[in-house]
Design an enzyme around this catalytic site. Structure first.
Site, PDB file in Angstrom:
ATOM      1  N   LYS A  10       0.848  -1.188   0.000  1.00  0.00           N
ATOM      2  CA  LYS A  10       0.000   0.000   0.000  1.00  0.00           C
ATOM      3  C   LYS A  10       0.883   1.239   0.000  1.00  0.00           C
ATOM      4  CE  LYS A  10      -4.553   0.852   0.380  1.00  0.00           C
ATOM      5  NZ  LYS A  10      -5.580   0.151  -0.421  1.00  0.00           N
ATOM      6  N   THR A  55      -4.446  -5.269   0.382  1.00  0.00           N
ATOM      7  CA  THR A  55      -3.689  -4.031   0.603  1.00  0.00           C
ATOM      8  C   THR A  55      -4.410  -3.121   1.589  1.00  0.00           C
ATOM      9  OG1 THR A  55      -4.672  -2.863  -1.297  1.00  0.00           O
ATOM     10  CG2 THR A  55      -2.693  -4.181  -1.709  1.00  0.00           C
ATOM     11  N   ARG A 173      29.860  33.154  -8.561  1.00  0.00           N
ATOM     12  CA  ARG A 173      28.538  32.821  -9.099  1.00  0.00           C
ATOM     13  C   ARG A 173      27.614  32.443  -7.957  1.00  0.00           C
ATOM     14  NH1 ARG A 173      28.714  26.619 -11.580  1.00  0.00           N
ATOM     15  NH2 ARG A 173      29.639  25.642  -9.733  1.00  0.00           N
ATOM     16  N   VAL A 215      30.393  22.212  -7.322  1.00  0.00           N
ATOM     17  CA  VAL A 215      29.407  21.515  -6.494  1.00  0.00           C
ATOM     18  C   VAL A 215      29.953  20.153  -6.094  1.00  0.00           C
ATOM     19  CG1 VAL A 215      27.065  20.585  -6.422  1.00  0.00           C
ATOM     20  CG2 VAL A 215      27.498  22.772  -7.555  1.00  0.00           C
ATOM     21  N   GLN A 216      30.690  19.512  -7.017  1.00  0.00           N
ATOM     22  CA  GLN A 216      31.261  18.201  -6.722  1.00  0.00           C
ATOM     23  C   GLN A 216      32.133  18.248  -5.468  1.00  0.00           C
ATOM     24  OE1 GLN A 216      30.955  19.634  -9.695  1.00  0.00           O
ATOM     25  NE2 GLN A 216      31.026  18.171 -11.401  1.00  0.00           N
ATOM     26  N   HIS A 244      20.098  27.042 -11.778  1.00  0.00           N
ATOM     27  CA  HIS A 244      20.933  28.028 -12.453  1.00  0.00           C
ATOM     28  C   HIS A 244      20.359  29.440 -12.324  1.00  0.00           C
ATOM     29  CE1 HIS A 244      23.553  25.040 -14.163  1.00  0.00           C
ATOM     30  NE2 HIS A 244      22.540  24.401 -14.707  1.00  0.00           N
TER      31      HIS A 244
END
Length: 279
Positions: A10, A55, A173, A215-216, A244
């Site tokens: 469910k 269910t 940025r 970001v990595q 972005h």
């Protein structure tokens, strides 16, 4: 033709638990998905339902366990729920529980937290996932679509380029994302809610207070800090779509744009994912 794999259960079982402790009340609103695997194949292949519960019954068990356990954290509640299914159904080999929480924050009135009034906190949904067999249980907690950003101290430079590359390098940025994160428990903390809050605080502090060359790199360092501070987890996974912010070209109006005005867009977006674990 063989039946390769099957499970059933469910989904989107919605419950609100209220735990009353004198004048103070705590609330926990969850959407639960409970899925069983085991000796249920004959319902598919032979129209034989003799081993399959309905269910609707699976849903009813969620409600009963919720009534019996109003004070448990989401992690502990899901553990009790998984065990209840395995105890009830010997034909079940395993059960998987997924919970998404709707967050309610306690309302402050005249500088004090109100005992039973709340505001909806819409930034991200806490999650819990459990897979339980008769031999043991694995569990992870996390957040789904938790959004955060910083307006500077982020860059993207010295990257690999080819003839299709058009984006220009920058050391200033906006960095924004809507993170999906999960961490796998290897031990039981003193408090699941407090430890989950600690993990989020560590992630956000590392993001906010350090320069991000990508970001990595930020995700890796965030994961490192969490693992160093929280011994009860074995690994942490993060998936971060880049939201972005594109600088607007205002030259037609005789204006420069010194990283002041941007067009927000999340399609298409970069998708950065990693898992950081112990050695």
């Amino acid at each position: 033709m063989p039946l390769i794999k099957n499970r059933y259960g469910k989904g989107r079982v919605r419950i609100m638990r209220i735990h009353r402790d004198g004048d103070k009340q705590d609330v926990s609103q969850l959407s639960i998905k409970a899925m069983l695997e085991g000796d249920f194949g004959r319902a598919y292949t032979d129209a034989d339902n003799s081993t399959s519960t309905s269910t609707d019954t699976i849903k009813n068990i969620v409600n009963v366990v919720a009534r019996e356990n109003t004070a448990l954290s989401t992690e502990e509640f899901c553990q009790v729920l998984a065990k209840r299914y395995l105890d009830l159904y010997p034909q079940a080999r395993s059960v998987s529980i997924t919970a998404h929480e709707t967050k309610w924050a306690r309302l402050a009135v005249d500088g004090e937290l109100h005992p039973h009034a709340f505001l909806l906190d819409s930034n991200g949904k806490p999650t819990v996932e459990i897979h339980a067999t008769r031999d043991g249980m694995t569990m992870s907690s996390g957040l789904d679509n938790f959004t955060f950003m910083k307006s500077t101290q982020s860059g993207w430079e010295n990257y690999y380029t080819d003839k299709y590359s058009t984006i220009q390098p920058t050391n200033d940025r906006i960095c924004a994302t809507s993170m999906v994160a999960s961490w796998t428990w290897s031990g039981k903390p003193a408090s699941y809610p407090a430890t989950n809050a600690k993990i989020l605080d560590i992630l956000l502090k590392e993001f906010a207070t350090t320069y991000s060359p990508s970001v990595q790199n930020s995700l890796y360092r965030m994961g490192e800090k969490v693992l160093a501070a929280v011994p009860e987890i074995s690994e942490i996974s993060m998936a971060c779509p880049n939201i972005h912010y594109i600088p607007m070209n205002l030259s037609a109006f005789g204006l420069d744009n010194n990283n002041d005005v941007f067009l927000p867009t999340d399609e298409p977006h970069g998708q950065i994912e990693c898992t950081v674990g112990r050695g």
